[in-house]
Design an enzyme around this catalytic site. Structure first.
Site, mmCIF file in Angstrom:
data_model
loop_
_atom_site.group_PDB
_atom_site.id
_atom_site.type_symbol
_atom_site.label_atom_id
_atom_site.label_comp_id
_atom_site.label_asym_id
_atom_site.label_seq_id
_atom_site.Cartn_x
_atom_site.Cartn_y
_atom_site.Cartn_z
ATOM 1 N N ASN A 1 0.829 -1.213 0.000
ATOM 2 C CA ASN A 1 0.000 0.000 0.000
ATOM 3 C C ASN A 1 0.864 1.264 0.000
ATOM 4 O OD1 ASN A 1 -2.288 1.555 0.138
ATOM 5 N ND2 ASN A 1 -2.816 1.014 2.262
ATOM 6 N N TYR B 1 -6.745 7.418 11.555
ATOM 7 C CA TYR B 1 -6.910 6.125 10.891
ATOM 8 C C TYR B 1 -7.818 5.182 11.704
ATOM 9 C CZ TYR B 1 -6.118 1.250 10.263
ATOM 10 O OH TYR B 1 -6.351 -0.077 10.143
ATOM 11 N N GLU C 1 1.847 -6.938 11.315
ATOM 12 C CA GLU C 1 1.302 -6.666 9.980
ATOM 13 C C GLU C 1 2.329 -6.039 9.051
ATOM 14 O OE1 GLU C 1 -2.045 -4.131 11.150
ATOM 15 O OE2 GLU C 1 -1.043 -2.474 10.137
ATOM 16 N N ASP D 1 -6.374 -3.332 1.571
ATOM 17 C CA ASP D 1 -5.228 -3.244 0.661
ATOM 18 C C ASP D 1 -4.483 -4.572 0.504
ATOM 19 O OD1 ASP D 1 -4.692 -1.696 3.395
ATOM 20 O OD2 ASP D 1 -2.796 -2.645 2.853
HETATM 21 O O1 KDG Z 1 -1.677 -0.433 4.509
HETATM 22 C C1 KDG Z 1 -1.729 -0.236 5.886
HETATM 23 C C2 KDG Z 1 -3.036 -0.728 6.430
HETATM 24 O O2 KDG Z 1 -3.323 -1.977 5.908
HETATM 25 C C3 KDG Z 1 -3.014 -0.823 7.931
HETATM 26 O O3 KDG Z 1 -2.854 0.469 8.444
HETATM 27 C C4 KDG Z 1 -4.273 -1.460 8.438
HETATM 28 O O4 KDG Z 1 -3.551 -1.472 10.728
HETATM 29 C C5 KDG Z 1 -4.207 -1.962 9.839
HETATM 30 C C6 KDG Z 1 -5.014 -3.149 10.155
HETATM 31 O O5 KDG Z 1 -4.914 -3.605 11.290
HETATM 32 O O6 KDG Z 1 -5.713 -3.636 9.279
HETATM 33 MG MG MG Z 2 -3.326 -2.931 12.387
#
Ligand code: KDG
Ligand code: MG
Length: 403
Positions: free
Chosen positions: A37, A159, A263, A317
């Site tokens: 991403n 976010y 992740e 993503d």
């Molecule tokens: O590309 C980055 C995201 O996939 C991420 O910020 C998402 O933290 C995330 C999650 O737990 O899905």
């Molecule tokens: Mg996460």
């Protein structure tokens, strides 16, 4: 079975996705996801300029040898771009191998260890009341596990705290990085209040999760873990940035709150201290970023020895191709924990017809030979690549911080 050609397709049906399609001299094809991403074109170039020319004529069934060839052979090991490129090729080759065997991929990974794959979905909100409403509604849709995030009063939404990320692009697609604002001292007392209200509303039968998104220091995370203990979270995710694995020792000393991380990891070497010292409970690597089915399976098998369970990263993503591979691994391994599932835009589903399916909180891999996901290239042509960045975060005084 020889590899005759490999195509790279970059398209944006709501999100940019990098997909490879591998062709063989026996007419079988397979596809793989190489999406990173915000850095998509680097993987596309790595594949086109450096990987594909070396694979033409190789035996498509030698998945382990090709994985090692790309990993050890590059000399420059690991890293998200390299491992996503390896992951894309590896998924496509496993797809071909399972199609050649006329079996769904999970059969080649040991067969089913469970009937269905438990997922968690996301609820975000601008205040605690909105999150509680969202979680109650999601529970009614059959979810047994729900991640809850709340905005910090007085600061703009960050976010994961906007409205449902299910069909929208999550408000995260920006032609340049959006600048978010972060304040730990306002966040730390807020989260326990959120989970107190959530437990009052939905009780203790449902699994509740929370993603800190790497924003704390170890001792701050330890404090949060302690404060959340009465609410029995399924996990606290990415409590601290994890490149310093030893940081988790401090959190672990202070709290019994289960911990998840990984992740952004792309190799087993990112996990060795965390796993061998049993500093975490869930490892969040995902097929696309950890070197495909081969890389993912190596990490999960290693984790199983230390009581660490799987929890594949599965936001929007991570394309439906990688999601398909994750589901086949999830259903096959013994140490499965949970699968993140954010859902996809309709255009994404149109572009990637797939045999895996979602129903009321659980996923099934389907029975199509291979990993069960195809790409409709005509649809892909309708959605050209669009530059898109993840945000960055700053403290209230302007200092750049982790997010
Ligand atoms: O590309 C980055 C995201 O996939 C991420 O910020 C998402 O933290 C995330 C999650 O737990 O899905
Ligand atoms: Mg996460």
């Amino acid at each position: 079975m020889k590899i005759t050609d490999i195509k790279v397709i970059v398209a944006s049906p709501g999100r940019n996705f990098v997909t490879v399609k591998v062709y063989t001299d026996q007419g079988l094809t397979g596809i793989g996801d190489g999406t990173v991403n915000g850095r998509e074109l680097s993987v596309a170039s790595y594949l086109k300029d450096h990987v594909i020319p070396t694979l033409i004529g190789k035996d498509a069934l030698r998945t382990e040898d090709i994985w090692q060839y790309l990993y050890k052979g590059a000399y420059w090991r690991r890293g998200p771009i390299t491992m996503a490129a390896i992951g894309a090729i590896d998924m496509a080759l496993w797809d071909i191998k399972a199609k050649a065997a006329n079996m769904p991929l999970y059969q080649l990974l040991g067969g089913k260890s469970r009937d269905k794959v438990m997922v968690y979905k996301h609820v975000g909100g601008l205040d605690i009341g909105e999150v509680v409403e969202g979680v109650v509604a999601m529970r009614e849709q059959g979810l047994d596990a729900i991640r809850a995030q709340v905005s910090i009063p007085g600061l703009p939404p960050i976010y994961g705290t906007g409205p449902s990320t299910d069909q929208a692009a999550g408000g995260m697609i920006h032609p340049l990085p959006n600048e978010e604002v972060w304040a730990t001292h306002k966040y730390l007392p807020l989260v326990p209040k959120l989970f107190e209200k959530l437990r009052d509303a939905v009780g203790y039968d449902v699994h509740l999760l929370h993603d800190v998104h790497h924003r704390l220091t170890p001792i701050e995370a330890a404090r949060l873990g302690k404060d959340l203990e009465p609410f029995r979270l399924f996990w606290l995710e990415d409590a601290i940035p994890a490149e310093l694995q030893e940081g988790f020792r401090i959190i672990r000393q202070h709290t019994t709150q289960p911990l998840a991380v990984g992740e952004v990891f792309n190799s087993i070497f990112d996990t060795t201290t965390l796993i061998t010292e049993q500093l975490i409970d869930y490892i969040r690597v995902t097929s696309v970023h950890a070197g495909g089915v081969t890389g993912l399976k190596k990490i999960f098998d290693f984790a199983s020895i230390y009581h660490v369970r799987s929890a594949c990263h599965g936001p929007m993503d991570v394309s439906p191709v990688a999601m398909g591979c994750n589901i086949h691994v999830d259903v096959a391994i013994n140490n499965f924990g949970i699968q993140e599932f954010s859902g996809y835009t309709e255009a994404t589903h149109e572009m990637f017809p797939c045999s895996w399916s979602y129903d009321r909180g659980y996923l099934q891999p389907g029975e199509a030979p291979g990993h069960g996901v195809e790409i409709d290239e005509k649809v892909a042509e309708k959605y050209p690549y669009a530059p898109a960045y993840l945000p960055v975060a700053r403290l209230e005084d302007g200092t750049l911080t982790s997010w």
